[in-house]
Enzyme design. Structure first.
Site, PDB file in Angstrom:
ATOM      1  N   CYS A 137     -52.002 -25.832  96.565  1.00  0.00           N
ATOM      2  CA  CYS A 137     -51.369 -24.526  96.388  1.00  0.00           C
ATOM      3  C   CYS A 137     -52.339 -23.402  96.712  1.00  0.00           C
ATOM      4  O   CYS A 137     -53.514 -23.467  96.343  1.00  0.00           O
ATOM      5  CB  CYS A 137     -50.951 -24.344  94.921  1.00  0.00           C
ATOM      6  SG  CYS A 137     -49.321 -24.963  94.490  1.00  0.00           S
ATOM      7  N   CYS A 184     -50.243 -23.914  88.470  1.00  0.00           N
ATOM      8  CA  CYS A 184     -50.433 -25.232  89.088  1.00  0.00           C
ATOM      9  C   CYS A 184     -51.903 -25.436  89.432  1.00  0.00           C
ATOM     10  O   CYS A 184     -52.526 -24.585  90.071  1.00  0.00           O
ATOM     11  CB  CYS A 184     -49.566 -25.367  90.341  1.00  0.00           C
ATOM     12  SG  CYS A 184     -49.771 -26.997  91.125  1.00  0.00           S
ATOM     13  N   CYS A 242     -53.090 -27.988  91.266  1.00  0.00           N
ATOM     14  CA  CYS A 242     -53.307 -28.871  92.412  1.00  0.00           C
ATOM     15  C   CYS A 242     -54.190 -28.188  93.449  1.00  0.00           C
ATOM     16  O   CYS A 242     -54.354 -26.975  93.444  1.00  0.00           O
ATOM     17  CB  CYS A 242     -51.977 -29.329  93.023  1.00  0.00           C
ATOM     18  SG  CYS A 242     -51.297 -28.211  94.254  1.00  0.00           S
TER      19      CYS A 242
END
Lengths: 191, 191
Positions: B55, B50, B52
């Site tokens: 996180c 991920c 983003c």
């Protein structure tokens, strides 16, 4: 065998490439009486199929066809008194004809990566030759409009056959563009 | 030649498949003194890379590795007094160790397609054999953390080489799942 889902009458059976010299034209709503006309005095960019539930599309189409042009290229030339804003709080301030419902232009006025661009539906050009769509955005969102999730493989395959790579947000180029704008705004990127 | 961007130490040079019989284990934070330990008493799903910015990821990693497990599988077994919630208003209520910063689990408690699931970082399992990541989400978001947009082609190519198809949102399966949840909630889909 299930009936294939119509993506859009312009798309379903393939489509020709646009004219590289296309430099604008006149968007016309669907009214026979006093149609709204909007002049686009320049080219359009990022034309794509869009599965979101907000974009205008013809009856029975599952996707809209939508592109952008700089706001300064947009001028209402006839029957602008019939225009209304669909949702004044939305990022895209979609202006539709209150009689036939067709969205004529949607400016992004708020501070955003797309500020200064207007969203328009090229199929409403009375002229031909506008650049063909090159990808499909917000594909999963068609489920929110009622498409059964079991049909999604066939929808994505159909889009790929047409050369419209399906994405569930925007295309990587545009997503990178938005992220870069955000990074510059926050100061993470300086160039 | 530019130095390649490290995706994540677990990913950069390829990785083995997980053990199909993996049925949980113990997540341990990075503290040498009084580490937080969280027991996961069952399997995990949807493991992915991920990009983003929310996180947790190790220093110098560009992507996190993150998966979900039902909330009832999650129990804090040691040193839970060191846990704090990163952002109580976020959809994912990430619980991190306030000393080392590692996120231990993040429940989705709000009404949402993911309600009842906790997000966890499998690399913190003291056991091996957890299911390998199978795609990469929120890839464009790494620009928001400072990756130069000109590096994105090479990042996406590297992810594809590793078998991690890059997406700028979640994978199509998960995006369809979220859209179907939304459609059922609105009444558009009834089944």
């Amino acid at each position: 065998m299930e009936t294939p889902i119509s993506l859009h009458p312009w798309l379903d059976n393939g489509f020709a490439k646009g004219d590289p010299g296309f430099s604008g034209g006149t968007l016309v709503c669907a009214c026979t009486d006093r149609p709204v006309k909007v002049r686009i005095s320049g080219g359009i960019a990022h034309n794509h199929a869009c599965g979101c539930t907000k974009c205008w599309k013809p009856a029975d189409a599952t996707f809209s066809i939508v592109a952008v042009t700089p706001h300064e290229n947009v001028s209402v030339i006839e029957n602008g008194d019939k225009l209304e804003i669909v949702d004044p709080t939305a990022l895209i301030r979609r202006h539709r004809c209150r009689e036939c419902g067709v969205h004529m232009y949607g400016p992004v006025e708020r501070e955003h990566a797309f500020q200064g661009l207007d969203f328009i539906h090229p199929e409403r050009f009375q002229e031909r030759g506008w650049p063909e769509p090159t990808f499909a955005a917000f594909v999963s969102s068609i489920i929110e409009a009622g498409v059964d999730p079991s049909r999604m493989n066939s929808v994505r395959n159909h889009l790929r056959q047409l050369g419209l790579e399906p994405y569930d947000c925007l295309s990587p180029d545009l997503m990178d563009f938005i992220a870069a704008w955000t990074a510059k705004k926050s100061g993470v990127l300086t160039q």
